[in-house]
Design an enzyme around this catalytic site. Structure first.
Site, PDB file in Angstrom:
ATOM      1  N   SER A   1       0.814  -1.224   0.000  1.00 30.79           N
ATOM      2  CA  SER A   1       0.000   0.000   0.000  1.00 30.79           C
ATOM      3  C   SER A   1       0.841   1.264   0.000  1.00 30.79           C
ATOM      4  CB  SER A   1      -0.931   0.008   1.221  1.00 30.79           C
ATOM      5  OG  SER A   1      -0.170   0.007   2.432  1.00 30.79           O
TER       6      SER A   1
ATOM      7  N   ALA B   1       9.275   8.876   3.253  1.00 31.22           N
ATOM      8  CA  ALA B   1      10.138   9.622   2.335  1.00 31.22           C
ATOM      9  C   ALA B   1      10.089  11.108   2.644  1.00 31.22           C
ATOM     10  CB  ALA B   1       9.695   9.366   0.893  1.00 31.22           C
ATOM     11  N   GLN B   2      11.252  11.707   2.863  1.00 32.54           N
ATOM     12  CA  GLN B   2      11.305  13.110   3.240  1.00 32.54           C
ATOM     13  C   GLN B   2      11.579  14.022   2.049  1.00 32.54           C
ATOM     14  OE1 GLN B   2      14.298  13.432   6.295  1.00 32.54           O
ATOM     15  NE2 GLN B   2      12.943  12.735   7.903  1.00 32.54           N
ATOM     16  N   GLY B   3      12.585  13.648   1.231  1.00 32.93           N
ATOM     17  CA  GLY B   3      13.129  14.576   0.246  1.00 32.93           C
ATOM     18  C   GLY B   3      12.133  15.073  -0.779  1.00 32.93           C
ATOM     19  N   GLY B   4      11.705  14.235  -1.713  1.00 33.74           N
ATOM     20  CA  GLY B   4      10.765  14.688  -2.713  1.00 33.74           C
ATOM     21  C   GLY B   4      10.741  13.811  -3.934  1.00 33.74           C
TER      22      GLY B   4
ATOM     23  N   GLU C   1      19.226  18.124  -4.679  1.00 35.14           N
ATOM     24  CA  GLU C   1      19.790  17.098  -3.813  1.00 35.14           C
ATOM     25  C   GLU C   1      21.068  16.549  -4.431  1.00 35.14           C
ATOM     26  OE1 GLU C   1      16.677  14.273  -3.047  1.00 35.14           O
ATOM     27  OE2 GLU C   1      15.706  15.591  -1.600  1.00 35.14           O
TER      28      GLU C   1
ATOM     29  N   ASP D   1       9.411  -8.955   1.345  1.00 38.18           N
ATOM     30  CA  ASP D   1       8.409 -10.003   1.149  1.00 38.18           C
ATOM     31  C   ASP D   1       8.185 -10.325  -0.336  1.00 38.18           C
ATOM     32  OD1 ASP D   1       8.143  -9.802   3.902  1.00 38.18           O
ATOM     33  OD2 ASP D   1       6.392  -8.483   3.767  1.00 38.18           O
TER      34      ASP D   1
ATOM     35  N   HIS E   1      21.907   5.266   3.380  1.00 39.45           N
ATOM     36  CA  HIS E   1      21.730   6.710   3.466  1.00 39.45           C
ATOM     37  C   HIS E   1      22.820   7.265   4.377  1.00 39.45           C
ATOM     38  CE1 HIS E   1      20.048  10.679   3.990  1.00 39.45           C
ATOM     39  NE2 HIS E   1      19.188  10.409   3.025  1.00 39.45           N
TER      40      HIS E   1
ATOM     41  N   ARG F   1      25.162   9.527  -2.889  1.00 40.55           N
ATOM     42  CA  ARG F   1      25.046   8.952  -1.544  1.00 40.55           C
ATOM     43  C   ARG F   1      26.119   7.912  -1.236  1.00 40.55           C
ATOM     44  NH1 ARG F   1      18.462   8.157  -1.061  1.00 40.55           N
ATOM     45  NH2 ARG F   1      17.974  10.367  -0.784  1.00 40.55           N
TER      46      ARG F   1
ATOM     47  N   HIS G   1      19.221   1.984   3.548  1.00 46.69           N
ATOM     48  CA  HIS G   1      18.139   2.902   3.187  1.00 46.69           C
ATOM     49  C   HIS G   1      17.290   2.433   2.014  1.00 46.69           C
ATOM     50  CE1 HIS G   1      16.039   6.678   2.779  1.00 46.69           C
ATOM     51  NE2 HIS G   1      16.519   6.893   1.568  1.00 46.69           N
TER      52      HIS G   1
ATOM     53  N   GLU H   1       9.972  -0.261  -5.117  1.00 46.79           N
ATOM     54  CA  GLU H   1      11.285  -0.656  -4.605  1.00 46.79           C
ATOM     55  C   GLU H   1      11.528  -2.150  -4.659  1.00 46.79           C
ATOM     56  OE1 GLU H   1      14.138   0.103  -0.655  1.00 46.79           O
ATOM     57  OE2 GLU H   1      12.093   0.905  -0.695  1.00 46.79           O
TER      58      GLU H   1
ATOM     59  N   ARG I   1      21.121   4.529  -6.596  1.00 45.80           N
ATOM     60  CA  ARG I   1      19.943   5.345  -6.906  1.00 45.80           C
ATOM     61  C   ARG I   1      20.239   6.825  -6.729  1.00 45.80           C
ATOM     62  NH1 ARG I   1      15.588   7.617  -3.824  1.00 45.80           N
ATOM     63  NH2 ARG I   1      16.617   6.886  -1.923  1.00 45.80           N
TER      64      ARG I   1
END
Length: 532
Positions: free
Chosen positions: A14, A47-50, A114, A217, A238, A287, A348, A372, A383
């Site tokens: 979901s 997810a924080q960045g965007g 970023e 899974d 990360h 990263r 991450h 993912e 990535r």
């Protein structure tokens, strides 16, 4: 015993990928969405960045593609990369139509930059983009009667032609066995099309920014069903997870460095800014470069963490751009307007996964994978920041188009009911928790940011022992969520180690002391399942 369910499309997961597919299919198909906890408990919500897309002046599709290819260390699939970048603006426009409250500046989308990006192209909702996007999609999904939701339902295994003798000569998926975790009952879901959107596998490591649901899974189930898996050695760490005993898996977004945050050694070592010593791009390097630099400095100086300092920015700037980070740090006694943030690298993002085409199709007819849990070729060996959420939407739309265009396959044969008549309740749950801890610690120690042949061999030996013990446990006792997650994690760990042992070079996220050089040709690592 609950009667089997029958749907046109069964979506397992979901997050953004799964809900995007569900909303696009709802008015033409009977859709079920199963999720093993609540709808909002997946990685997308964290997810924080965007979301990266070519939206600003001076930017171009060619530039976004080039940045992705550079970050991917030569291993990105060009067709998948172009497909994603070209469709990214439309994906963001769709979210805007749904009402996602993206941050604005002078009436236009505010775009941040970023690490690894040559332009400002990351649309965001302050520093909590994933949460805002998920909240909007969940509200829409709950208001769509054609979508039936099954929360607290976990995938046990896919149903394929292996369980249905006479179903045909072509490998095909017919749905899944699913554990209702609140009733402790395995239910049969029959479906013409099944979409895996189960996210990554960060919980295979001791330290991760991922939520507890990230246990691989879909990857494990697809492998067991006979799908190819690719590039599993590329686990993105990360660089900046908040280091604090009371902060579990709290991510400090890459945008903090994009807006001027500096990585420094602690004051007793002079507070030296060290990233320019490692890469000319300094804090804006990709990263994998930043994570290895931090790992190097921590080991060199015997540190538990390093410091990320953005206190030189005005307090009002920090309140506007990073309200959630400022608030969470303040709860822990850290005032980011006046002092640096203690950070460490943490597992991450899973760059590899189930191999798919541009429409999310796997090796098994009727089985799709998005988000993912996949290896589309977009991420290559590393990535690029903020390419993941857009991948979820673009490839979910690709799968939707393929499902809509799929020819009729006739009535879906009914799968046999789950048979647990020969198993009993487990009497030693400590076995599961002990094996869980041993697996995650072994992966952290031996298959982390820097690897060696000897470490990988040690990991492979321990994983083989754990697999044998866990499989014996699985065959004798009633399934539980903890047991299923452990079974999936140990399978994913085995795939990661197998892949790492096959790559005799250092590329992107896979860094080996035994093979520090780069091979002249970049090739993906594709694992083939045993013959069906």
């Amino acid at each position: 015993m609950t009667s089997p369910h029958r749907f046109d499309v069964l979506i397992i997961g979901s997050g953004l990928a799964g809900l995007t597919a569900a909303l696009h299919l709802a008015h033409s198909h009977r859709v079920a969405v199963i999720t093993k906890r609540a709808l909002s408990d997946g990685s997308s919500n964290w997810a924080q960045g965007g979301i990266a897309a070519v939206l600003g002046e001076g930017d171009s599709v060619a530039s976004h593609i080039e940045d992705t290819l550079v970050a991917g260390a030569g291993l990105c699939d060009l067709e998948a990369t172009q497909f994603t970048v070209e469709n990214a603006p439309a994906a963001i426009a769709w979210l805007q139509e749904l009402g996602v409250p993206f941050s604005q500046e002078a009436g236009e989308l505010h775009l941040t930059r970023e690490g690894g990006h040559s332009h400002r192209r990351v649309a965001h909702v302050a520093d909590a983009t994933g949460a805002a996007v998920q909240a909007t999609l969940i509200e829409r999904v709950r208001a769509t009667p054609e979508i039936q939701l099954f929360e607290h339902h976990m995938l046990v295994d896919l149903i394929t032609d292996r369980q249905l003798p006479g179903a045909g000569t072509e490998p095909r998926c017919f749905g899944a066995y699913v554990l209702d975790t609140e009733r402790d009952e395995v239910i049969t879901f029959n479906a013409t099309h099944t979409v895996l959107a189960t996210g990554g596998a960060g919980k295979v490591y001791l330290y991760t920014t991922n939520p507890d649901t990230a246990t691989g899974d879909g990857i494990a189930a697809a492998w067991r069903a006979g799908c190819q898996v690719g590039n599993m050695e590329f686990i993105q760490f990360h660089p900046t997870c908040l280091y604090h005993p009371h902060a579990k898996s709290f991510l400090i977004t890459e945008a903090v460095r994009g807006e001027g945050g500096l990585l420094k050694l602690p004051p007793h070592l002079g507070g030296h800014r060290f990233m320019p010593d490692h890469d000319p791009r300094a804090e804006l390097a990709p990263r994998d470069v930043v994570a290895r630099a931090i790992d190097f400095e921590m080991k060199k100086h015997g540190l538990d963490c390093v410091h990320l300092d953005i206190s030189h920015q005005p307090p009002e700037f920090l309140r506007e751009h990073f309200p959630n980070i400022l608030a969470r740090c303040a709860e822990l006694g850290i005032d980011i307007t006046r002092e640096p943030i203690p950070v460490v690298p943490a597992a991450h993002y899973t760059c590899g996964g189930v191999v798919t085409d541009l429409a999310g199709r796997t090796d098994i007819a009727g089985l799709y994978a998005v988000g993912e849990t996949t290896c589309t070729g977009l991420h290559g060996a590393n990535r690029l920041a903020s390419n993941s959420l857009v991948e979820c939407m673009v490839f979910a739309q690709g799968a939707v188009n393929a499902i809509r265009a799929a020819p009729g396959v006739g009535p879906t044969p009914a799968a046999p009911q789950w048979d647990d008549s020969r198993v009993t309740d487990a009497d030693e749950h400590v076995v599961i928790s002990h094996n869980w801890d041993e697996l995650r610690r072994s992966m952290w120690d031996y298959v982390g940011i820097v690897r060696t042949n000897k470490r990988l061999e040690r990991a492979a030996h321990r994983i083989a022992l754990l697999q044998s013990e866990i499989q014996e446990f699985y065959s004798q006792f009633q399934v539980t969520r903890d047991l299923l997650e452990l079974r999936n994690l140990v399978q994913v760990a085995d795939l990661i180690v197998q892949s790492a042992m096959r790559r005799h070079e250092s590329r992107g996220l896979h860094f080996s002391r035994d093979y520090p050089g780069l091979l002249p040709e970049a090739r993906p690592t594709i694992l083939m399942p045993r013959a069906r």
